[in-house]
Scaffold this active site. Structure first.
Site, PDB file in Angstrom:
ATOM      1  N   ASP A 122       0.869  -1.170   0.000  1.00 14.68           N
ATOM      2  CA  ASP A 122       0.000   0.000   0.000  1.00 14.68           C
ATOM      3  C   ASP A 122       0.920   1.239   0.000  1.00 14.68           C
ATOM      4  OD1 ASP A 122      -2.285   1.684   0.654  1.00 14.68           O
ATOM      5  OD2 ASP A 122      -1.505   1.683   2.707  1.00 14.68           O
ATOM      6  N   ASP A 124       0.006   5.169   1.076  1.00 17.30           N
ATOM      7  CA  ASP A 124      -0.106   6.118   2.199  1.00 17.30           C
ATOM      8  C   ASP A 124      -0.140   5.381   3.541  1.00 17.30           C
ATOM      9  OD1 ASP A 124      -0.656   8.975   1.053  1.00 17.30           O
ATOM     10  OD2 ASP A 124      -1.795   7.591  -0.202  1.00 17.30           O
ATOM     11  N   ASP A 313      -1.945  -0.348   5.687  1.00 14.93           N
ATOM     12  CA  ASP A 313      -2.323   0.242   6.985  1.00 14.93           C
ATOM     13  C   ASP A 313      -3.804   0.562   7.112  1.00 14.93           C
ATOM     14  OD1 ASP A 313      -2.326   2.390   5.100  1.00 14.93           O
ATOM     15  OD2 ASP A 313      -2.347   3.770   6.800  1.00 14.93           O
TER      16      ASP A 313
HETATM   17  O1  LIG Z   1      -4.642   3.001  -0.250  1.00 13.02           O
HETATM   18  P1  LIG Z   1      -3.787   4.150   0.191  1.00 13.02           P
HETATM   19  O2  LIG Z   1      -2.595   4.341  -0.677  1.00 13.02           O
HETATM   20  O3  LIG Z   1      -3.429   4.040   1.639  1.00 13.02           O
HETATM   21  O4  LIG Z   1      -4.738   5.421   0.014  1.00 13.02           O
HETATM   22  C1  LIG Z   1      -5.742   5.737   0.959  1.00 13.02           C
HETATM   23  C2  LIG Z   1      -5.916   7.230   0.963  1.00 13.02           C
HETATM   24  O5  LIG Z   1      -4.585   7.756   1.108  1.00 13.02           O
HETATM   25  C3  LIG Z   1      -4.426   9.159   1.039  1.00 13.02           C
HETATM   26  O6  LIG Z   1      -4.984   9.747   2.197  1.00 13.02           O
HETATM   27  C4  LIG Z   1      -4.316   9.385   3.386  1.00 13.02           C
HETATM   28  O7  LIG Z   1      -2.984   9.927   3.366  1.00 13.02           O
HETATM   29  C5  LIG Z   1      -2.911  11.371   3.340  1.00 13.02           C
HETATM   30  C6  LIG Z   1      -1.450  11.763   3.245  1.00 13.02           C
HETATM   31  O8  LIG Z   1      -0.693  11.230   4.280  1.00 13.02           O
HETATM   32  C7  LIG Z   1      -3.594  11.944   4.590  1.00 13.02           C
HETATM   33  O9  LIG Z   1      -3.585  13.361   4.550  1.00 13.02           O
HETATM   34  C8  LIG Z   1      -5.050  11.432   4.641  1.00 13.02           C
HETATM   35  O10 LIG Z   1      -5.671  11.876   5.843  1.00 13.02           O
HETATM   36  C9  LIG Z   1      -5.079   9.903   4.589  1.00 13.02           C
HETATM   37  O11 LIG Z   1      -6.413   9.429   4.522  1.00 13.02           O
HETATM   38  C10 LIG Z   1      -5.039   9.688  -0.235  1.00 13.02           C
HETATM   39  O12 LIG Z   1      -4.919  11.097  -0.266  1.00 13.02           O
HETATM   40  C11 LIG Z   1      -6.491   9.244  -0.377  1.00 13.02           C
HETATM   41  O13 LIG Z   1      -6.992   9.688  -1.613  1.00 13.02           O
HETATM   42  C12 LIG Z   1      -6.536   7.720  -0.343  1.00 13.02           C
HETATM   43  O14 LIG Z   1      -7.885   7.305  -0.420  1.00 13.02           O
END
Ligand SMILES: O=P(O)(O)OC[C@H]1O[C@H](O[C@H]2O[C@H](CO)[C@@H](O)[C@H](O)[C@H]2O)[C@H](O)[C@@H](O)[C@@H]1O
Length: 371
Positions: A122, A124, A313
């Site tokens: 993954d 983020d 995560d």
């Molecule tokens: O599947 P992932 O790669 O984990 O994506 C899930 C979401 O990730 C991002 O948002 C998350 O990370 C951001 C940066 O650290 C943070 O600001 C946010 O609060 C988290 O939810 C991404 O921007 C989303 O579009 C994804 O859905």
């Protein structure tokens, strides 16, 4: 399928008894850590429990139209107190059930013996730390170097909720597989992969939803325009509504705004990540399906000698963890500092630990192949 090394408690044939001491030590460390003030994802020491509770309330507001609100508060408040003895017991038992993948490294190697490891990562919160601004979720150079080395050793895919182009712009490694939009946009390596020539590999099971997603994105931007901190992210086949920077007192307003848009789109569904609401087509496709698709594309559809390792995560990663359990193949590793309900077998606390784990895999592989 078959030839599966895992059972409900952990890798079959793994050395659980030998590892008890290690686990106990980790539990003690974990309890010590969690009786200190808890740090939340943005470093604020006081808010973790409160925000967990409120996140649940927000979800409740959206999905149940506010029903069960009070019960939800009380239940979550009880469940979230880290100084509460019951809660500590829960944390320690969680760590017993989901030990650190670093502590269990030898056991993981043992159960993957003779099998082809395939890596799923993954983005983020796994390869990059969670930050307030989603546009600034950069991965470190060291992490990029590690993932590059990893991809030389094993087929490696990035599986993200972000749109594929965006996650590629963060990772910038042409030799990887990318599954963006929660797996609804899959593409093989730009560079010829050493595992398979997949330049033509492309899977987009939700293309018919593109106009709808664009429309919903625009409506959400307009609707949430006056909610300070709200951020709408267009992830091509899905939309993210970020509330990390929205004042908690405005969360219910935001929830109502989202609901007022969503009510006209029964073909879309809502899931929740880390301070983000994710809107996506109702089709039966998720990160778990993406994992299966990629295994098949790599030629491992019915193989018993493949060992997929998925590290993530977020709640959406659970779809992949669940598939691995169902297939009784490989294993999932959840990145989390706090106990969470999960289908993963092991845990790592943060991206730095993910990097250590990946680095150890690389070193082990290089040693074995005499590189
Ligand atoms: O599947 P992932 O790669 O984990 O994506 C899930 C979401 O990730 C991002 O948002 C998350 O990370 C951001 C940066 O650290 C943070 O600001 C946010 O609060 C988290 O939810 C991404 O921007 C989303 O579009 C994804 O859905």
């Amino acid at each position: 399928m078959g030839g599966v090394p895992v059972n409900e408690r952990g890798p079959r044939g793994g050395c659980w008894e030998r590892c008890n001491a290690k686990i106990n030590l980790t539990i003690v460390r974990f309890i010590e850590e969690n009786t200190k003030p808890v740090k939340n994802e943005t470093g604020d020491k006081s808010k973790t429990d409160a925000t967990t509770v409120k996140t649940k309330v927000l979800q409740d507001l959206i999905i149940n139209n506010g029903g069960g609100l009070i019960n939800s508060w009380v239940d979550s408040m009880r469940a979230c107190s880290p100084t509460h003895l019951k809660s500590l017991m829960k944390q320690s038992s969680w760590l017993t059930e989901h030990p650190s993948a670093l502590d269990m490294f030898e056991e993981i190697l043992h159960v993957s013996e003779g099998k082809q490891i395939v890596m799923f990562l993954d983005y983020d919160g796994t390869l990059s730390p969670i930050v307030d601004d989603p546009d600034r979720a950069f991965m470190s150079k060291k992490m990029r170097r590690t993932v590059r080395k990893l991809a030389k050793c094993f087929p490696t895919a990035i599986v993200s909720g972000r749109c594929r182009e965006k996650v590629y712009n963060f990772v910038k490694l042409t030799e990887l597989y990318y599954a963006g939009s929660h797996g609804m946009d899959i593409k093989g390596p730009e560079q010829g992969s050493k595992y398979k020539d997949d330049k033509s590999l492309l899977c987009q099971p939700a293309t018919e939803f593109l106009p709808m997603i664009d429309e919903v994105y625009q409506k959400l931007v307009d609707k949430t325009n006056f909610t300070p901190g709200a951020n709408i992210e267009n992830n091509k086949f899905c939309v993210s509504v970020h509330f990390r920077r929205v004042d908690e007192k405005n969360w219910s307003d935001l929830a109502n705004q989202v609901r007022s848009v969503m009510k006209d789109y029964p073909e879309l569904r809502l899931t929740q990540g880390r301070k983000v609401l994710e809107i996506r087509p109702i089709i039966k496709w998720d990160k778990g399906k993406a994992l299966e698709f990629l295994l098949e594309s790599l030629g491992y559809a019915n193989c018993t000698d493949v060992f997929p390792l998925y590290i993530g995560d977020d709640r959406t990663d659970e779809d992949a963890f669940k598939i691995l359990r169902e297939r009784r193949q490989g294993l999932g590793i959840l990145v989390s500092k706090i106990p969470k309900e999960t289908n993963a077998f092991y845990s790592l606390q943060e991206p730095d630990e993910v990097m250590d784990f990946l680095q150890r895999l690389v070193e082990w592989k290089q040693l074995r192949s005499g590189a």
